[in-house]
Design a protein around this motif. Structure first.
Motif, PDB file in Angstrom:
ATOM      1  N   GLN A   1     -99.202  47.850  49.320  1.00  0.00           N
ATOM      2  CA  GLN A   1     -99.972  48.786  50.125  1.00  0.00           C
ATOM      3  C   GLN A   1     -99.702  50.169  49.565  1.00  0.00           C
ATOM      4  O   GLN A   1     -98.548  50.592  49.488  1.00  0.00           O
TER       5      GLN A   1
ATOM      6  N   CYS B   1    -104.605  47.738  50.796  1.00  0.00           N
ATOM      7  CA  CYS B   1    -103.742  46.706  50.259  1.00  0.00           C
ATOM      8  C   CYS B   1    -104.371  46.166  48.985  1.00  0.00           C
ATOM      9  O   CYS B   1    -105.508  45.714  48.985  1.00  0.00           O
TER      10      CYS B   1
ATOM     11  N   PRO C   1    -107.289  50.399  55.373  1.00  0.00           N
ATOM     12  CA  PRO C   1    -106.485  49.171  55.457  1.00  0.00           C
ATOM     13  C   PRO C   1    -107.306  47.981  55.955  1.00  0.00           C
ATOM     14  O   PRO C   1    -107.089  46.850  55.505  1.00  0.00           O
TER      15      PRO C   1
END
Lengths: 164, 664
Positions: free
Chosen positions: B443, B451, B558
């Motif tokens: 990440q 990620c 994310p």
């Protein structure tokens, strides 16, 4: 804190920039929290409306508006700590200290204080000690690689379990 | 001890000529390369947390007791955090030997080495040596000494192999609390060069030529930002150092402030001169008390030596730096929120334009750069923009420090030229996953990043390639995730962060993040549907386009990257009600393997909800109705009999039966 002590803090600031947050932080450093009385005094001496002092004190997660326990245990909830089990550390801590999980204060901040006012548990976003995750901080001292073995030993340093 | 060194200098004077700068440099070099042993203990936050203070006090006591003539001092962090506490020992004319993982019991060996030069048996605690070091701002590298053929050089160790230390040029070697040691390594000579012969335009020209881009994450060209602020109309101008390092999992800025604060100050003075600013501020988050302490010390020293305040270095240029503290609000890393916070307001961003370069602090033109951006300025001026532009790759010049943490074998700060492939950082420096697991993803960029799956680890790490992969450089956090990390849970974690840290001003930032979090929560509880997944992706794209500030615009990253690269995990949660990494609690169960249980009762005694049935010598059984899935039984079981499963179960007896000992 007395008015004079607060005036002393205010005087230390050379410029207006960063003054309000700095003064509130210094007060919290001394008293552990910001009382209504302290906010009123700051408002008066900085010539800032009380509503604004209150807004600032509630906006930033660093400020406590309620008295805290003798020792403050802060669990880091940063990403590295999260993937290495910070939630579990928080649960173990709640279990060991007998504070109920999920309680928040009226201002929406996470803070749990034991009945004997010896410990306050709260969380932080990241101490930047990620290489030692999971990490907790007790009264400003950082402990790394926390696990179920280590946690009781750390708390004992601060008098946990003495009365039992 | 330290009799000839003295931590405090008796004669302080303002540096106002090349001669006086040279004189201080000379004094500093005497401390860095003394004719007595120099012992320095790594005392940045991580070193202290690992017990560095105990080591320092222990060494002090032994050195005093044995009346050894040695210079004991402190240093910052050398970057290899999982080897702390570190101690450097340099005997006169010899290389620096770095000792690692020290405990109080190891100190007699170290003291013996200081006294006799005899290395501990089997080279216990010896990590590496430094024979020569390029402090970058010196004319030539400093030679500390040659010898100890049995000890590897620092860059022969895997962790340092891919590294090039430009920003961490002094970290872990010099004493961050001594300005003379900074000057000894060529510190403030770039400032001297600027104030004695370079026009502000020439300074900006060099920075532009260097191709340096903002190290806070967005990557805007620094020279251009300076030029905008210089050209803006205003009777007063400010420069600000953004040290509100709020990305969880990132701590390179903390180290830069704690280990080498003067490089930031020097960069800021040069920037202020180029821009025409008279006041500078460093906005530091309150979670970094030691960084604030070290910066304060450095600022005071710089004032004493005539490097801050009126008539810097004896010229007409005047400038001073002050510290402003943050108070725990991630959004304050955004420049307009940061300014609001410094003015004593709640830190809420505002619409740009006007950009701070036009209207910043108190409505005046203001230049804001990240800590690490400032760290690059002195080397650029010293060696020229062309020199800097040759480091790294096209459009991405220079180096970047990354904090390599999470489920990786070796954690710490890794500085590499931009364009270095991800795998070099994670496998060569980091050594891959710990505990024989497999790395699944990394990440980058914190809550604003994404990620990146293992299959893309050939990716060169620079602004453009990371953006192409759907992530961002951010300030440089790299959290490694292995097969035991659930990617849906990770996305939920970051959204929870975004919800918490949203300032509440714009609807996409406030409501959009909350709705995404709710959908993710539903999926991790096994209640999600295909429709939720579609809506989640749609909401994420919408928030990205419409949020007011960087926090909101990047909060969906994310989510979008995990959907893009780990859709199978979302589908397992939704369709099979299964968490492949066995993280999401509603989807997992704990069982006691009847073949492995020895009936010791330890699990039953430790279960907080009395969900385990059994007695001595009997196979224990977990009551799935009562179990809260805390995992305590698994932690305490000494026979590895407790298993955690998702989407499958194992056969267990209905009630406790005696343990079969024979043949087991």
């Amino acid at each position: 804190m007395t008015r004079d002590e607060i005036i002393e803090i205010v005087k230390k600031y050379e410029t207006n920039t960063g003054k309000l947050l700095g003064v509130l932080e210094d007060i919290q450093k001394e008293e552990g929290y910001i009382s209504e009385e302290a906010m009123r005094t700051v408002s008066e001496f900085l010539n800032v409306p009380l509503s604004k002092v209150y807004e600032v004190a509630t906006f930033y997660s660093f400020f406590n508006l309620k008295p805290v326990g003798k020792h403050i245990v802060t669990v880091c909830m940063g990403t590295a700590c999260h993937v290495k089990g910070a939630t579990r550390v928080l649960e173990m801590l709640e279990d060991l200290l007998g504070v109920k999980p999920g309680e928040t204060t009226s201002d929406g901040k996470f803070m749990l204080t034991t009945k004997d006012r010896k410990f306050t548990v709260n969380t932080a976003r990241c101490f930047g000690a990620c290489s030692m995750a999971p990490v907790i901080m007790v009264d400003g001292k950082i402990y790394g690689y926390v696990n179920s073995d280590k946690l009781p030993r750390i708390l004992k340093e601060y008098g946990w379990g003495d009365e039992r | 001890m330290n009799s000839r060194m003295g931590d405090k200098n008796s004669v302080n004077f303002r540096i106002d000529s090349l001669d006086s700068l040279e004189m201080v440099k000379h004094r500093g070099l005497k401390k860095l390369l003394p004719d007595i042993p120099r012992v320095s203990v790594g005392l940045a936050t991580c070193g202290i947390a690992a017990g560095g203070n105990v080591i320092y006090e222990g060494l002090k006591e032994l050195i005093e007791k044995e009346k050894i003539d040695a210079y004991l001092t402190k240093t910052g962090c050398f970057g290899i955090c999982n080897e702390e506490p570190l101690v450097n020992v340099r005997l006169p004319g010899m290389p620096i030997v770095i000792f690692s993982k020290l405990t109080k019991e190891d100190l007699p060996h170290i003291v013996n080495f200081i006294k006799t030069g005899i290395l501990p048996e089997n080279n216990k605690n010896v990590l590496c040596k430094i024979e020569q070091w390029d402090h970058i701002t010196t004319e030539n590298p400093i030679t500390y000494g040659k010898g100890y053929p049995e000890i590897p050089l620092w860059n022969e160790i895997p962790f340092f192999k891919p590294q090039r230390k430009l920003i961490m040029r002094n970290a872990g070697i010099t004493n961050p609390e001594d300005i003379e040691e900074y000057i000894a390594t060529g510190g403030y000579s770039a400032l001297f060069k600027v104030l004695n012969g370079m026009s502000p335009e020439e300074v900006i020209g060099e920075v532009k030529k260097s191709g340096l881009r903002g190290r806070g994450g967005a990557g805007f060209p620094t020279g251009l930002k300076w030029e905008f602020t210089r050209k803006a109309e205003g009777d007063r101008k400010y420069v600000i150092c953004n040290a509100d390092e709020g990305d969880p999992g990132a701590y390179m800025n903390r180290n830069e402030m704690e280990s080498d604060p003067h490089m930031i100050i020097e960069g800021m003075i040069i920037g202020a001169y180029a821009i025409g600013a008279t006041e500078g501020y460093i906005y530091v988050r309150a979670e970094y008390p030691l960084a604030i302490e070290r910066l304060k010390t450095a600022i005071e020293q710089a004032r004493e030596y005539g490097l801050l305040g009126k008539n810097i270095l004896g010229t007409d240029f005047s400038f001073d730096i002050f510290i402003a503290r943050g108070a725990g609000a991630f959004v304050c890393g955004e420049e307009t929120a940061l300014i609001a916070s410094m003015e004593g307001n709640a830190g809420r961003p505002r619409v740009r334009p006007p950009f701070p370069a036009q209207k910043g602090l108190w409505g005046k033109p203001t230049d804001i750069n990240n800590v690490e951006t400032w760290c690059n300025i002195a080397p650029i001026i010293k060696h020229g923009g062309d020199w800097f532009s040759r480091i790294g790759v096209e459009r991405n010049s220079g180096t970047k420090v990354f904090s390599l943490v999470g489920k990786v074998k070796r954690t710490g700060l890794v500085e590499v030229p931009l364009g270095t492939p991800l795998k070099e950082i994670i496998y060569t420096a980091g050594g891959g996953a710990a505990n024989n697991k497999k790395v699944k993803a990394v990440q980058t960029g914190g809550p604003s990043g994404g990620c990146i799956p293992e299959s893309l680890f050939n990716l060169p790490v620079d602004y453009d390639h990371l953006a192409e992969a759907g992530s961002i450089m951010g300030s440089g956090g790299m959290v490694v995730m292995d097969e035991d990390t659930c990617m849906v849970d990770t996305a939920k974690y970051f959204l929870e962060f975004a919800v918490d840290e949203s300032c509440g001003k714009c609807t996409p930032g406030r409501e959009g993040t909350y709705q995404m979090w709710k959908m993710l929560k539903k999926i991790t509880e096994g209640k999600g549907t295909d429709e939720d997944l579609k809506r989640l992706e749609k909401t994420a794209k919408f928030v990205k386009l419409t949020a007011l500030c960087g926090l909101g615009q990047t909060a969906p990253n994310p989510v979008l990257t995990t959907i893009k690269y780990f859709k199978d995990e979302y589908i397992a949660h939704i369709e099979e009600k299964r968490c492949p990494a066995r993280v999401c609690r509603p989807l997992i169960n704990y069982y006691i393997d009847p073949d492995l249980c020895r009936g010791c009762t330890i699990c039953a005694r430790n279960c907080p909800v009395e969900a385990i049935d059994g007695r001595p010598g009997y196979i224990h059984i977990i009551d799935q109705e009562k179990c809260i899935k805390c995992g305590t039984c698994m932690e305490v079981c000494t026979f590895n009999a407790v298993v955690k499963l998702s989407g499958e179960e194992i056969e267990t007896p209905l009630k406790p039966i005696p343990v079969h000992r024979e043949g087991k």
